[in-house]
Design an enzyme around this catalytic site. Sequence first.
Site, PDB file in Angstrom:
ATOM      1  N   ARG A  95      -2.812   3.832  12.565  1.00 39.83           N
ATOM      2  CA  ARG A  95      -2.360   5.013  11.824  1.00 39.83           C
ATOM      3  C   ARG A  95      -1.327   5.791  12.619  1.00 39.83           C
ATOM      4  O   ARG A  95      -0.425   6.390  12.048  1.00 39.83           O
ATOM      5  CB  ARG A  95      -3.560   5.857  11.412  1.00 39.83           C
ATOM      6  CG  ARG A  95      -4.376   5.112  10.351  1.00 39.83           C
ATOM      7  CD  ARG A  95      -5.586   5.861   9.872  1.00 39.83           C
ATOM      8  NE  ARG A  95      -6.333   5.037   8.917  1.00 39.83           N
ATOM      9  CZ  ARG A  95      -7.558   5.289   8.512  1.00 39.83           C
ATOM     10  NH1 ARG A  95      -8.186   6.363   8.980  1.00 39.83           N
ATOM     11  NH2 ARG A  95      -8.151   4.501   7.659  1.00 39.83           N
ATOM     12  N   CYS A 147       0.859  -1.192   0.000  1.00 42.18           N
ATOM     13  CA  CYS A 147       0.000   0.000   0.000  1.00 42.18           C
ATOM     14  C   CYS A 147       0.887   1.231   0.000  1.00 42.18           C
ATOM     15  O   CYS A 147       2.050   1.163   0.378  1.00 42.18           O
ATOM     16  CB  CYS A 147      -0.908   0.020   1.219  1.00 42.18           C
ATOM     17  SG  CYS A 147      -2.209   1.280   1.077  1.00 42.18           S
ATOM     18  N   CYS A 166      -0.030   4.268   1.548  1.00 43.37           N
ATOM     19  CA  CYS A 166      -0.359   5.295   2.550  1.00 43.37           C
ATOM     20  C   CYS A 166       0.771   5.556   3.539  1.00 43.37           C
ATOM     21  O   CYS A 166       0.886   6.650   4.070  1.00 43.37           O
ATOM     22  CB  CYS A 166      -1.669   4.974   3.267  1.00 43.37           C
ATOM     23  SG  CYS A 166      -1.614   3.461   4.224  1.00 43.37           S
ATOM     24  N   CYS A 206      -3.752   6.557  -0.145  1.00 46.33           N
ATOM     25  CA  CYS A 206      -3.174   5.299  -0.643  1.00 46.33           C
ATOM     26  C   CYS A 206      -2.626   5.377  -2.069  1.00 46.33           C
ATOM     27  O   CYS A 206      -2.227   4.352  -2.637  1.00 46.33           O
ATOM     28  CB  CYS A 206      -4.185   4.173  -0.477  1.00 46.33           C
ATOM     29  SG  CYS A 206      -4.630   3.941   1.262  1.00 46.33           S
ATOM     30  N   LYS A 208     -12.153  -4.478   2.683  1.00 45.62           N
ATOM     31  CA  LYS A 208     -11.585  -3.604   3.698  1.00 45.62           C
ATOM     32  C   LYS A 208     -12.536  -2.443   3.901  1.00 45.62           C
ATOM     33  O   LYS A 208     -12.801  -1.660   2.984  1.00 45.62           O
ATOM     34  CB  LYS A 208     -10.226  -3.111   3.237  1.00 45.62           C
ATOM     35  CG  LYS A 208      -9.555  -2.231   4.272  1.00 45.62           C
ATOM     36  CD  LYS A 208      -8.158  -1.884   3.830  1.00 45.62           C
ATOM     37  CE  LYS A 208      -7.471  -1.012   4.849  1.00 45.62           C
ATOM     38  NZ  LYS A 208      -6.155  -0.617   4.381  1.00 45.62           N
ATOM     39  N   LYS A 256     -11.499  -7.199   6.749  1.00 52.67           N
ATOM     40  CA  LYS A 256     -10.858  -6.311   7.714  1.00 52.67           C
ATOM     41  C   LYS A 256     -11.747  -5.114   7.987  1.00 52.67           C
ATOM     42  O   LYS A 256     -12.226  -4.515   7.028  1.00 52.67           O
ATOM     43  CB  LYS A 256      -9.549  -5.851   7.108  1.00 52.67           C
ATOM     44  CG  LYS A 256      -8.767  -4.924   7.958  1.00 52.67           C
ATOM     45  CD  LYS A 256      -7.563  -4.514   7.212  1.00 52.67           C
ATOM     46  CE  LYS A 256      -6.869  -3.447   8.002  1.00 52.67           C
ATOM     47  NZ  LYS A 256      -5.784  -2.885   7.260  1.00 52.67           N
ATOM     48  N   SER A 309      -5.986  -2.976  14.871  1.00 49.61           N
ATOM     49  CA  SER A 309      -5.408  -2.261  16.002  1.00 49.61           C
ATOM     50  C   SER A 309      -6.430  -1.823  17.045  1.00 49.61           C
ATOM     51  O   SER A 309      -6.233  -2.018  18.242  1.00 49.61           O
ATOM     52  CB  SER A 309      -4.612  -1.057  15.494  1.00 49.61           C
ATOM     53  OG  SER A 309      -5.430  -0.205  14.707  1.00 49.61           O
ATOM     54  N   TYR A 362      -2.340  -8.794  16.537  1.00 54.04           N
ATOM     55  CA  TYR A 362      -1.243  -8.326  17.390  1.00 54.04           C
ATOM     56  C   TYR A 362      -1.115  -9.200  18.633  1.00 54.04           C
ATOM     57  O   TYR A 362      -0.141  -9.109  19.361  1.00 54.04           O
ATOM     58  CB  TYR A 362      -1.484  -6.860  17.772  1.00 54.04           C
ATOM     59  CG  TYR A 362      -1.632  -5.988  16.541  1.00 54.04           C
ATOM     60  CD1 TYR A 362      -0.517  -5.568  15.826  1.00 54.04           C
ATOM     61  CD2 TYR A 362      -2.898  -5.644  16.046  1.00 54.04           C
ATOM     62  CE1 TYR A 362      -0.653  -4.824  14.665  1.00 54.04           C
ATOM     63  CE2 TYR A 362      -3.051  -4.896  14.892  1.00 54.04           C
ATOM     64  CZ  TYR A 362      -1.920  -4.491  14.208  1.00 54.04           C
ATOM     65  OH  TYR A 362      -2.054  -3.769  13.054  1.00 54.04           O
ATOM     66  N   GLU A 406     -16.808  -7.855  -4.133  1.00 49.38           N
ATOM     67  CA  GLU A 406     -15.366  -7.582  -4.077  1.00 49.38           C
ATOM     68  C   GLU A 406     -14.568  -8.886  -4.122  1.00 49.38           C
ATOM     69  O   GLU A 406     -13.572  -8.998  -4.834  1.00 49.38           O
ATOM     70  CB  GLU A 406     -14.999  -6.832  -2.785  1.00 49.38           C
ATOM     71  CG  GLU A 406     -15.351  -5.353  -2.763  1.00 49.38           C
ATOM     72  CD  GLU A 406     -14.332  -4.507  -3.531  1.00 49.38           C
ATOM     73  OE1 GLU A 406     -13.439  -5.061  -4.197  1.00 49.38           O
ATOM     74  OE2 GLU A 406     -14.451  -3.265  -3.459  1.00 49.38           O
ATOM     75  N   ARG A 432     -10.957   7.824   4.034  1.00 49.59           N
ATOM     76  CA  ARG A 432     -10.768   6.827   2.985  1.00 49.59           C
ATOM     77  C   ARG A 432     -12.091   6.251   2.475  1.00 49.59           C
ATOM     78  O   ARG A 432     -12.117   5.191   1.859  1.00 49.59           O
ATOM     79  CB  ARG A 432      -9.902   5.684   3.515  1.00 49.59           C
ATOM     80  CG  ARG A 432      -8.536   6.105   4.002  1.00 49.59           C
ATOM     81  CD  ARG A 432      -7.562   4.940   3.953  1.00 49.59           C
ATOM     82  NE  ARG A 432      -6.493   4.997   4.926  1.00 49.59           N
ATOM     83  CZ  ARG A 432      -5.457   5.822   4.875  1.00 49.59           C
ATOM     84  NH1 ARG A 432      -5.351   6.707   3.910  1.00 49.59           N
ATOM     85  NH2 ARG A 432      -4.520   5.780   5.795  1.00 49.59           N
TER      86      ARG A 432
HETATM   87  C1  PBG Z   1      -3.291   0.404   4.938  1.00 49.13           C
HETATM   88  C2  PBG Z   1      -3.571  -0.387   6.137  1.00 49.13           C
HETATM   89  C3  PBG Z   1      -4.314  -0.017   7.272  1.00 49.13           C
HETATM   90  C4  PBG Z   1      -4.256  -1.095   8.150  1.00 49.13           C
HETATM   91  C5  PBG Z   1      -3.505  -2.088   7.549  1.00 49.13           C
HETATM   92  N1  PBG Z   1      -3.110  -1.641   6.297  1.00 49.13           N
HETATM   93  C6  PBG Z   1      -4.956   1.213   7.684  1.00 49.13           C
HETATM   94  C7  PBG Z   1      -5.720   2.122   6.881  1.00 49.13           C
HETATM   95  O1  PBG Z   1      -6.429   1.800   5.929  1.00 49.13           O
HETATM   96  O2  PBG Z   1      -5.615   3.275   7.264  1.00 49.13           O
HETATM   97  C8  PBG Z   1      -4.898  -1.149   9.505  1.00 49.13           C
HETATM   98  C9  PBG Z   1      -4.408  -2.183  10.434  1.00 49.13           C
HETATM   99  C10 PBG Z   1      -4.857  -2.039  11.830  1.00 49.13           C
HETATM  100  O3  PBG Z   1      -5.647  -1.149  12.194  1.00 49.13           O
HETATM  101  O4  PBG Z   1      -4.387  -2.843  12.642  1.00 49.13           O
HETATM  102  N2  PBG Z   1      -1.991   0.207   4.475  1.00 49.13           N
END
Ligand code: PBG
Length: 326
Positions: free
Chosen positions: A205, A120, A122, A130, A195, A248, A274, A313, A233, A217
Amino acid sequence: MGFPEVRMRRLRRNAAIRNMVAETRLMADDFILPLFACPGERVRAPIAAMPGVYRSSIDGLLETCGEAVDAGVGAVLLFGIPDAKDDEGRSGYAEDGIVQRAIAAIKRRFNDLYVITDVCNCEYTTHGHCGPLVNGEVANDATLDILALQALSHARAGCDMVAPSDMMDGRVKRIRAQLDSAGFELLPILSYAVKYASAFYGPFREAAGSAPAFGDRRGYQMDPRNGNEALREVHLDIDEGADMVMVKPALSYLDVVRRIRETSTVPVAAYNVSGEYSMVKAAADRGWIDGKAVMMEILTSIKRAGAQAIITYHAVEAAKLLAVGR
Ligand code: PBG
């Protein structure tokens, strides 16, 4: 037949019988541990909202990988926090970029540890979106070129799988073509097919320094109100060549995991993101919940919903608990 001949409690009376009839069994190799690689040496910067998670320089990452391997975790998902950012995210495909160097170092030391990379832009763009912006909007097709270069650079560095997470249309096809034309036809793609535009990514982030500088986003990630769209998708990504798909976040979307599991035959992964992790840690820290028990219950629910792989995690902590018989 019903009560009193039937008594559901008979098969719940002790651990032996409960274990015998358990429908869902968590294993250390269900887990994929996310890692944040940053430049430097001996850097181990805690992420405030994610106790136990760090941005680490490569030396520290290797230590964490060692722990993961010892606990039986078989895979990691690598994210990079680069030195330099630009409008397009070019540092994401630098041959000597942070992720590229981390891949090589991990594979050199732990050859059997499966290294998946997040693909990605970002983390690599100054604006935190992104892909390159045109009139304030991420330009889909221009982003594909950069993603394909990034995926190829990860492949060259020796990763085992690439996982595009940007939610641009057509990226799986584009990445597949790029990999195949460079001789990486055996490198699988795990698509973040589903996602959602989620508030649960907040702590990540901070960790990745990838919060969008303006806007959000929602123009490219999915609307949390939709489920059918997720199946669409997935269908498109499988057609484009995705070997696995991901949902996700995980917890608020277990219904989506289940539906995908039932309507497609590719392996499904779910990302216990997260914010989901932080909530457990924060409540446990205050003594409001039993953190370990809640962690295991959450991971079990994700697997029961239909996920074959869980990106979390909690991976090392959970794997250690499983090893001692929870
Ligand atoms: C984008 C990406 C994100 C996460 C993984 N890959 C965040 C986003 O779309 O801002 C989030 C992972 C998490 O919250 O643990 N590269």
